[in-house]
Design a protein around this motif. Structure first.
Motif, PDB file in Angstrom:
ATOM      1  N   THR A 112       0.760  -1.103  -0.104  1.00 15.97           N
ATOM      2  CA  THR A 112       0.149   0.091   0.015  1.00 15.97           C
ATOM      3  C   THR A 112       0.636   1.290   0.004  1.00 15.97           C
ATOM      4  OG1 THR A 112      -1.709  -1.171   1.193  1.00 15.97           O
ATOM      5  CG2 THR A 112      -1.755   1.410   1.133  1.00 15.97           C
ATOM      6  N   LEU A 113       0.573   2.041  -1.212  1.00 12.98           N
ATOM      7  CA  LEU A 113       1.355   3.421  -1.208  1.00 12.98           C
ATOM      8  C   LEU A 113       0.430   4.369  -0.478  1.00 12.98           C
ATOM      9  CD1 LEU A 113       3.579   5.000  -2.361  1.00 12.98           C
ATOM     10  CD2 LEU A 113       2.392   5.184  -4.303  1.00 12.98           C
ATOM     11  N   HIS A 114       0.999   5.237   0.426  1.00 14.25           N
ATOM     12  CA  HIS A 114       0.514   6.548   1.001  1.00 14.25           C
ATOM     13  C   HIS A 114       1.019   7.606   0.675  1.00 14.25           C
ATOM     14  CE1 HIS A 114      -1.513   3.553   4.018  1.00 14.25           C
ATOM     15  NE2 HIS A 114      -0.649   2.893   3.642  1.00 14.25           N
ATOM     16  N   VAL A 115       0.664   8.653   0.047  1.00  8.79           N
ATOM     17  CA  VAL A 115       1.245   9.850  -0.277  1.00  8.79           C
ATOM     18  C   VAL A 115       0.559  11.214   0.025  1.00  8.79           C
ATOM     19  CG1 VAL A 115       2.036  11.174  -2.456  1.00  8.79           C
ATOM     20  CG2 VAL A 115       1.884   8.583  -2.530  1.00  8.79           C
ATOM     21  N   ALA A 116       1.280  12.005   0.508  1.00  8.46           N
ATOM     22  CA  ALA A 116       0.646  13.423   1.001  1.00  8.46           C
ATOM     23  C   ALA A 116       1.523  14.473   0.248  1.00  8.46           C
ATOM     24  CB  ALA A 116       0.802  13.615   2.346  1.00  8.46           C
ATOM     25  N   HIS A 117       1.034  15.214  -0.378  1.00 10.99           N
ATOM     26  CA  HIS A 117       1.758  16.121  -1.241  1.00 10.99           C
ATOM     27  C   HIS A 117       1.215  17.521  -1.470  1.00 10.99           C
ATOM     28  CE1 HIS A 117      -0.471  16.390  -5.238  1.00 10.99           C
ATOM     29  NE2 HIS A 117      -1.243  15.470  -4.616  1.00 10.99           N
ATOM     30  N   VAL A 118       1.983  18.381  -1.881  1.00  7.04           N
ATOM     31  CA  VAL A 118       1.795  19.811  -2.095  1.00  7.04           C
ATOM     32  C   VAL A 118       2.691  20.288  -3.016  1.00  7.04           C
ATOM     33  CG1 VAL A 118       1.662  22.296  -1.044  1.00  7.04           C
ATOM     34  CG2 VAL A 118       1.093  20.393   0.287  1.00  7.04           C
ATOM     35  N   GLY A 119       2.067  21.041  -4.141  1.00  7.48           N
ATOM     36  CA  GLY A 119       2.649  21.488  -5.272  1.00  7.48           C
ATOM     37  C   GLY A 119       2.540  20.663  -6.461  1.00  7.48           C
ATOM     38  N   ASP A 120       3.612  20.836  -7.332  1.00  9.30           N
ATOM     39  CA  ASP A 120       3.811  19.929  -8.515  1.00  9.30           C
ATOM     40  C   ASP A 120       4.915  19.202  -8.919  1.00  9.30           C
ATOM     41  OD1 ASP A 120       5.789  22.010  -9.044  1.00  9.30           O
ATOM     42  OD2 ASP A 120       5.235  22.771 -10.928  1.00  9.30           O
ATOM     43  N   SER A 121       5.473  18.710  -7.685  1.00  9.13           N
ATOM     44  CA  SER A 121       6.283  17.686  -7.690  1.00  9.13           C
ATOM     45  C   SER A 121       5.306  16.360  -7.745  1.00  9.13           C
ATOM     46  CB  SER A 121       7.219  17.493  -6.604  1.00  9.13           C
ATOM     47  OG  SER A 121       8.105  18.631  -6.562  1.00  9.13           O
ATOM     48  N   ARG A 122       5.765  15.363  -8.315  1.00  7.86           N
ATOM     49  CA  ARG A 122       4.793  14.099  -8.821  1.00  7.86           C
ATOM     50  C   ARG A 122       5.286  12.590  -8.054  1.00  7.86           C
ATOM     51  NH1 ARG A 122       3.561  15.311 -15.222  1.00  7.86           N
ATOM     52  NH2 ARG A 122       2.370  17.334 -14.952  1.00  7.86           N
ATOM     53  N   ALA A 123       4.044  12.031  -8.111  1.00 11.88           N
ATOM     54  CA  ALA A 123       4.268  10.751  -7.809  1.00 11.88           C
ATOM     55  C   ALA A 123       3.638   9.695  -8.800  1.00 11.88           C
ATOM     56  CB  ALA A 123       3.860  10.129  -6.300  1.00 11.88           C
ATOM     57  N   TYR A 124       4.325   8.755  -9.330  1.00 16.78           N
ATOM     58  CA  TYR A 124       3.878   7.935 -10.534  1.00 16.78           C
ATOM     59  C   TYR A 124       4.064   6.469 -10.018  1.00 16.78           C
ATOM     60  CZ  TYR A 124       4.498  11.619 -14.026  1.00 16.78           C
ATOM     61  OH  TYR A 124       4.433  12.791 -14.605  1.00 16.78           O
ATOM     62  N   VAL A 125       2.820   5.554 -10.663  1.00 15.42           N
ATOM     63  CA  VAL A 125       3.047   4.007 -10.222  1.00 15.42           C
ATOM     64  C   VAL A 125       3.366   3.523 -11.634  1.00 15.42           C
ATOM     65  CG1 VAL A 125       1.746   2.208  -9.620  1.00 15.42           C
ATOM     66  CG2 VAL A 125       1.612   4.089  -8.046  1.00 15.42           C
ATOM     67  N   VAL A 126       4.101   2.816 -11.757  1.00 14.14           N
ATOM     68  CA  VAL A 126       4.620   2.520 -12.943  1.00 14.14           C
ATOM     69  C   VAL A 126       4.504   0.858 -13.060  1.00 14.14           C
ATOM     70  CG1 VAL A 126       6.610   2.139 -14.621  1.00 14.14           C
ATOM     71  CG2 VAL A 126       6.491   4.174 -13.150  1.00 14.14           C
ATOM     72  N   SER A 127       3.479   0.247 -13.861  1.00 18.62           N
ATOM     73  CA  SER A 127       3.234  -1.206 -14.055  1.00 18.62           C
ATOM     74  C   SER A 127       3.508  -1.489 -15.434  1.00 18.62           C
ATOM     75  CB  SER A 127       2.003  -1.409 -13.681  1.00 18.62           C
ATOM     76  OG  SER A 127       0.871  -0.736 -14.714  1.00 18.62           O
TER      77      SER A 127
END
Length: 241
Positions: A112-127
């Motif tokens: 399980t991936l949990h993410v908190a974020h603000v702004g335009d930096s990103r998180a991707y899931v790559v399958s």
């Protein structure tokens, strides 16, 4: 496995990107990426202070028996604390007035991936079959896209594509987005700053993350962004089960 690299790029004299990662107990890990703004000195201060605060909160607050709701609270509280620290530092020093930073705080517990974020930096899931941006940019261009006022092609070269609508530390309070997603076996998680995503085609990023050896991916992505001119600082962090 977690690997990461950062680079100032070809144009900027300093690097205002900061990242950090670590293990948490037996089955969890975390990564934090921040991209500072507000002038050469202030941007460095904002990103470093935010990253240190978030990581410190995560490391001190995590427990092996933590549940999903407490992970959510931990990440949101960590980013909220970072906002307070950066905002207070800016108010206490006129040289830092208006400084801020993006932040992506990711915690991977089992699958399980949990993410908190603000702004335009990103998180991707790559399958194997999909390249999914799981964060939503807090930017003017994203708002224009959602309103149908510009196209995806327009967004790539929009003159205000670097203008963000939320940042850690620019106000006494901050609105934080949070998400959870379950990974499939073999999935990889990429966290990066806009110095990568603004200068590399998504299909190229996807292919690199999916096919290259994990330990080589961050460096390869940085090379690709620099080959495209490297106009901004570049950071890439890869999490692999």
């Amino acid at each position: 496995m977690i690997v990461g690299r950062t680079d100032p790029g070809r144009i900027r004299p300093t690097n205002q990107d900061v990242f950090r990662f670590g293990k948490l107990g037996e089955a969890s890990s975390y990564a934090v990426v921040c991209d500072g703004m507000g002038g050469e000195k202030a941007g460095n201060v904002a990103s470093r202070l935010a990253c240190d605060t978030i990581c410190g909160r995560i490391e001190s607050g995590y427990r092996d028996d933590i549940d999903q709701n407490r992970i959510r609270n931990l990440l949101i509280t960590a980013v909220t604390a970072a906002n307070s620290e950066v905002y207070s530092a800016a108010k206490g020093n006129s040289d830092y007035d208006g400084m801020g930073t993006t932040a992506v705080a990711a915690l991977l517990e089992k699958r399980t991936l949990h993410v908190a974020h603000v702004g335009d930096s990103r998180a991707y899931v790559v399958s194997k079959n999909e390249f999914t941006q799981v964060t939503r940019d807090h930017s003017l261009v994203q708002e224009l896209l959602e309103q149908g006022k510009i196209s995806d092609e327009d967004a790539k070269n929009h003159p205000q594509r670097n203008l963000i609508t939320r940042a850690v530390g620019v106000g006494s309070k901050v609105c934080i987005d949070y998400l959870e997603t379950v990974l499939n076996p073999g999935d990889r998680v990429l966290i990066c700053t806009d110095g990568l995503t603004n200068n590399c085609d998504p299909s190229v990023i996807y292919k690199t993350v999916l096919q290259d050896p994990p330990e080589e991916v961050p460096g390869r992505l940085i090379d690709l962004a620099n080959d495209a001119g490297g106009p901004d600082n570049i950071t890439a962090v890869l999490l692999v089960e």
